[in-house]
Motif scaffolding. Structure first.
Motif, PDB file in Angstrom:
ATOM      1  N   GLY A  41       0.817  -1.211   0.000  1.00 21.45           N
ATOM      2  CA  GLY A  41       0.000   0.000   0.000  1.00 21.45           C
ATOM      3  C   GLY A  41       0.843   1.249   0.000  1.00 21.45           C
ATOM      4  N   TRP A  42       1.914   1.255   0.811  1.00 22.77           N
ATOM      5  CA  TRP A  42       2.824   2.399   0.838  1.00 22.77           C
ATOM      6  C   TRP A  42       3.474   2.621  -0.537  1.00 22.77           C
ATOM      7  CZ3 TRP A  42       5.770   0.895   5.964  1.00 22.77           C
ATOM      8  CH2 TRP A  42       4.941   1.181   7.068  1.00 22.77           C
ATOM      9  N   ILE A  43       3.889   1.521  -1.175  1.00 16.95           N
ATOM     10  CA  ILE A  43       4.544   1.624  -2.481  1.00 16.95           C
ATOM     11  C   ILE A  43       3.596   2.232  -3.512  1.00 16.95           C
ATOM     12  CG2 ILE A  43       5.465   0.280  -4.411  1.00 16.95           C
ATOM     13  CD1 ILE A  43       6.720  -1.611  -2.353  1.00 16.95           C
ATOM     14  N   LEU A  44       2.335   1.773  -3.484  1.00 14.51           N
ATOM     15  CA  LEU A  44       1.367   2.309  -4.442  1.00 14.51           C
ATOM     16  C   LEU A  44       1.186   3.810  -4.252  1.00 14.51           C
ATOM     17  CD1 LEU A  44      -0.654   1.847  -6.693  1.00 14.51           C
ATOM     18  CD2 LEU A  44      -2.377   1.282  -4.956  1.00 14.51           C
ATOM     19  N   TYR A  45       1.018   4.255  -3.006  1.00  5.31           N
ATOM     20  CA  TYR A  45       0.874   5.691  -2.758  1.00  5.31           C
ATOM     21  C   TYR A  45       2.162   6.449  -3.108  1.00  5.31           C
ATOM     22  CZ  TYR A  45      -3.583   4.838  -0.428  1.00  5.31           C
ATOM     23  OH  TYR A  45      -4.880   4.485  -0.158  1.00  5.31           O
ATOM     24  N   GLY A  46       3.319   5.791  -2.891  1.00 10.97           N
ATOM     25  CA  GLY A  46       4.596   6.434  -3.204  1.00 10.97           C
ATOM     26  C   GLY A  46       4.782   6.703  -4.682  1.00 10.97           C
ATOM     27  N   PRO A  93       2.616  -0.757 -13.133  1.00  7.65           N
ATOM     28  CA  PRO A  93       1.574  -1.791 -13.135  1.00  7.65           C
ATOM     29  C   PRO A  93       1.725  -2.787 -11.993  1.00  7.65           C
ATOM     30  CG  PRO A  93       2.434  -1.457 -15.347  1.00  7.65           C
ATOM     31  CD  PRO A  93       3.337  -0.705 -14.420  1.00  7.65           C
ATOM     32  N   MET A  94       2.974  -3.183 -11.691  1.00  8.39           N
ATOM     33  CA  MET A  94       3.180  -4.142 -10.596  1.00  8.39           C
ATOM     34  C   MET A  94       2.714  -3.571  -9.261  1.00  8.39           C
ATOM     35  SD  MET A  94       4.355  -6.942 -11.871  1.00  8.39           S
ATOM     36  CE  MET A  94       3.268  -6.528 -13.234  1.00  8.39           C
ATOM     37  N   ALA A  95       2.881  -2.250  -9.073  1.00  8.71           N
ATOM     38  CA  ALA A  95       2.450  -1.638  -7.814  1.00  8.71           C
ATOM     39  C   ALA A  95       0.946  -1.808  -7.624  1.00  8.71           C
ATOM     40  CB  ALA A  95       2.826  -0.156  -7.798  1.00  8.71           C
TER      41      ALA A  95
END
Length: 382
Positions: A41-46, A93-95
């Motif tokens: 979740g953090w990575i996606l928001y990052g 896309p992977m995120a």
């Protein structure tokens, strides 16, 4: 300013990817499924920080590298599409996919295959971005060894153009065409801490070093150079850059110099003349008027005395009453054809202001010259 923005955005992008990659590995090795889901979740928001940062890096990098073909700049340009493709086609896309699967608790074989792809792409971008940051630092000269050099003398060599003679540091070596970074020392009354990268105009065999710069603008660096007395000291780092002449002596060489862009060519020409290698060389030298053409008399003398060297000086702003009897107007295909039997066989080197470099690039491309046979370096404000 543009260089600073590029560096800051690059550092943010590198730090973000490093954080993503490290947190992924640590959560997989030591964390629970809940921890992994939180990290995803953090990575996606990052990504909302990473993508704009990388867009700034790409845009500013292309702007800074426009019209330049040194080895370090070319290497950075080649890496950027790979970094962008990895980011947009794999990491982004992977995120989304991995965050969705982790949030749903679906830690199946597909999850870990995709996780492996993401880690490989991330490691690739970390490596390429690290190499770009290293080369960017080399281009600025900020990581080069710094030493103090004494001003030995100065001379006005054209309208608002200053030639500065410097004591060469013990053991300092460079290749013709390279540059140095000069910094006004702390405590100077004007321009303390200001720095510029200037091409070396002298040849490596000479006892002293010479740089030539325009002093038309009101920058504190230029004003400091004008006002500093002989025997004053500057901080020097370098040598910098990879705009050097190819080793192939069998092919004709054509130098295209716009204004103060003559400086790296002076070093190359003086070096070649000293070692009796100044043959099959033609210099096209464009200025507004003879008074603006730095070192014109020296070049005219070499053209008269060196059988293999030809100077084609052209002036763009002379009137009918002028005593100039050489070429006039801008360098174009017709002018090149008057002095070159085949436009596609030489290796071309071009240095000057952005507009000049862009015009020469378009001219040579339209004439059928292969991109691999053109070397460019762009000057701005020198």
């Amino acid at each position: 300013m543009k260089t600073r923005v590029h560096a800051i955005a690059g550092a943010i992008g590198l730090l973000m990817i490093l954080t993503f990659w490290t947190s992924t590995v640590l959560s997989e090795l030591f964390g629970s499924y809940e921890t992994i889901a939180t990290v995803k979740g953090w990575i996606l928001y990052g990504m909302f920080i990473l993508i704009p940062a990388m867009a700034v890096v790409g845009g500013s990098g292309m702007s800074l590298g426009a019209g330049r073909s040194e080895k370090l700049v070319s290497a950075k340009k080649k890496r950027m599409p790979i970094i962008a493709a990895n980011g947009l086609l794999i990491l982004l896309p992977m995120a989304f996919v991995l965050e969705a699967k982790a949030a749903a608790g679906t830690f199946d074989t597909l999850f870990y295959v995709l996780q492996g792809v993401e880690l490989i792409a991330g490691a690739t971008n970390l490596t390429l971005m690290g190499l770009n940051m290293r080369d960017g630092t080399r281009l600025t000269g900020r990581n080069s060894r710094t030493t103090s050099v004494k001003i030995l003398g100065r001379e006005i060599v054209a309208t608002d153009t200053l030639s500065l003679r410097l004591a060469k540091p013990t053991g300092f070596t460079f290749e013709p065409g390279q540059a140095i970074r000069l910094t006004i020392p702390a405590g100077a009354p004007v321009g303390a801490g200001e720095a510029r990268v200037l091409s070396i105009a002298s040849a490596p065999h000479e006892d002293d070093m010479t740089v030539i710069t325009r002093v038309r603008d009101s920058s504190s660096f230029k004003q400091a150079l004008k006002g500093m007395p002989d025997s004053a000291e500057l901080q020097l780092s370098g040598p910098l850059g990879s705009f050097t002449k190819d080793e192939d002596q069998n092919r004709p060489t054509v130098f295209l110099a716009g204004g103060i862009g003559i400086t790296p060519f002076l070093s190359m020409i003086r070096d070649a003349s000293h070692s009796s290698r100044l043959d099959k060389t033609t210099l096209f030298y464009s200025n507004r008027s003879p008074a603006d053409a730095a070192m014109l008399q020296e070049l005219q003398g070499l053209s008269a005395s060196e059988a293999g060297f030809r100077l084609v000086a052209t002036m763009s702003e002379v009137d009918d009453a002028s005593d100039w009897d050489g070429e006039t107007g801008w360098i174009d295909e017709q002018m090149l054809l008057r002095y070159l039997t085949d436009l596609t066989s030489p290796i071309y080197y071009c240095v000057g202001p952005q507009a000049f470099v862009s015009a020469m690039n378009a001219l040579l491309a339209a004439a059928g010259v292969k991109k691999d046979n053109i070397r460019f370096e762009q000057f701005s404000g020198y």
